[in-house]
Design an enzyme around this catalytic site. Structure first.
Site, mmCIF file in Angstrom:
data_model
loop_
_atom_site.group_PDB
_atom_site.id
_atom_site.type_symbol
_atom_site.label_atom_id
_atom_site.label_comp_id
_atom_site.label_asym_id
_atom_site.label_seq_id
_atom_site.Cartn_x
_atom_site.Cartn_y
_atom_site.Cartn_z
ATOM 1 N N CYS A 1 0.806 -1.220 0.000
ATOM 2 C CA CYS A 1 0.000 0.000 0.000
ATOM 3 C C CYS A 1 0.841 1.272 0.000
ATOM 4 O O CYS A 1 0.378 2.324 -0.423
ATOM 5 C CB CYS A 1 -0.947 -0.001 1.193
ATOM 6 S SG CYS A 1 -2.081 -1.403 1.218
ATOM 7 N N HIS B 1 -3.765 7.202 1.958
ATOM 8 C CA HIS B 1 -4.092 5.845 1.529
ATOM 9 C C HIS B 1 -5.500 5.518 2.002
ATOM 10 O O HIS B 1 -5.849 5.732 3.168
ATOM 11 C CB HIS B 1 -3.081 4.863 2.124
ATOM 12 C CG HIS B 1 -3.461 3.431 1.949
ATOM 13 N ND1 HIS B 1 -3.865 2.909 0.728
ATOM 14 C CD2 HIS B 1 -3.522 2.399 2.842
ATOM 15 C CE1 HIS B 1 -4.137 1.634 0.882
ATOM 16 N NE2 HIS B 1 -3.951 1.294 2.146
ATOM 17 N N ASN C 1 -10.073 -0.369 -0.646
ATOM 18 C CA ASN C 1 -8.618 -0.294 -0.534
ATOM 19 C C ASN C 1 -8.002 -0.873 -1.813
ATOM 20 O O ASN C 1 -8.103 -2.063 -2.076
ATOM 21 C CB ASN C 1 -8.161 -1.098 0.686
ATOM 22 C CG ASN C 1 -6.666 -1.022 0.924
ATOM 23 O OD1 ASN C 1 -5.895 -0.624 0.061
ATOM 24 N ND2 ASN C 1 -6.245 -1.426 2.114
#
Length: 322
Positions: free
Chosen positions: A114, A249, A279
């Site tokens: 990520c 994020h 996500n």
């Protein structure tokens, strides 16, 4: 005057198939209410059979090049962040290079899950400032749906597919001008077992599936993200009060809220796309950035902070005068 890496344009790509929480509830033991309450997620995009990390990345790059008003042939560096490459090798960046019709340039992948886009951004920025490159495509692209255990309701509802890209160019900029002002990256491999994929070419010979201990990841994320943002802002000579926009994020709405509170940052300054994208790992930050640029919220001259944390653990932040 000093050489800085300036963002010329942004782009993104999402698979056409959009999956709602209600649709997921028909496949796994969950509900729309449960997912929204705990994550803020309402939809995610899922790649089809003929869509890959590379095809999504290529679409995002084309959009970024168009926004920047430059030709693909002018690119001399491609850095693609992904945890879901098209193949074990070669790098998916080279597939994007070929798809864009670029005969020769430096092209490679970065794996930091990520945080990958932040890692790719610092690598590209360093190469531009050193003179090794002049104009770069920096990409975050993922097809996480390929590595999800669709019987694990704790994880399969959290992730989606997509890609985001920016065109980065080295320019002589006056003090206070546009460009990347500071970046900070971190990693701590002691926490591998909190967020990982249980497979790999050199261990099991299989791709594996994503495994996560969500509560522990949440706790580390809030602390680490707030700390690295303060560190990066300090390196650039700013505080959280100076930020026009935070582009975080998009892991979980509760993490976004908690991080903003720790920084005393007004919620309306936080770009949120987790509700409609879920996500998307390395694609998360550039997807959110492109959304906010295209809807007019982020404008030239705005001071923005990009941040992310992912498996490893890895985490990082960047301060950018857009």
């Amino acid at each position: 005057m000093t050489v800085r890496s300036v963002i010329l344009g942004t782009g993104s790509a999402l698979p056409p198939r959009r999956v709602s929480n209600a649709e997921l509830a028909e496949q796994v033991d969950t509900t729309d209410e449960w997912i929204v309450e705990r994550t803020g997620i309402r939809f995610r995009h899922i790649a089809g059979p003929n869509e890959t990390t590379g095809t999504l990345a290529t679409q995002a790059c084309k959009a970024a090049l168009e926004a920047a008003g430059v030709e693909a042939a002018s690119i001399d560096l491609i850095v693609l962040a992904t945890a879901t490459p098209d193949q074990t090798f070669p790098a998916t960046a080279t597939r994007v290079q070929a798809a864009l019709g670029i005969d020769d340039c430096v092209a490679f992948d970065v794996a930091a899950v990520c945080s990958g886009f932040l890692y790719a951004l610092q690598v590209a920025d360093s190469m531009i400032r050193s003179g090794a490159a002049k104009r770069a495509l920096v990409i975050g692209a993922e097809t996480f749906s390929r590595i999800l255990d669709w019987e694990d309701r704790a994880t399969c509802v959290l992730f989606g597919d997509g890609a985001g890209a920016i065109v980065l160019e080295g320019q002589d900029v006056a003090e206070g001008g546009r460009g990347i002002l500071a970046t900070k990256l971190h990693a701590d491999g002691r926490y591998n077992d909190l967020l990982y994929v249980d497979g790999g070419p050199s261990t099991t010979g299989t791709v594996g599936k994503l495994r996560m201990k969500g509560r522990e990841v949440f706790r580390h994320a809030v602390v680490n993200l707030a700390a690295v943002m303060e560190e990066t802002l300090g390196a650039a000579g700013f505080t959280s009060a100076d930020i026009d926009w935070l582009v975080p994020h998009q892991a979980n709405a509760r993490i976004l809220d908690a991080t903003a509170r720790k920084l005393n940052l007004a919620p309306e300054k936080v770009i949120v796309t987790v509700d409609r994208h879920a996500n998307t790992s390395a694609a998360s930050v550039p997807l959110a950035l492109d959304a906010a640029v295209r809807d007019g919220r982020i404008k030239r001259g705005d001071l923005i902070v990009l941040e992310a944390m992912g498996g490893g653990f890895t985490w990082g932040a960047a301060v950018v005068r857009f």
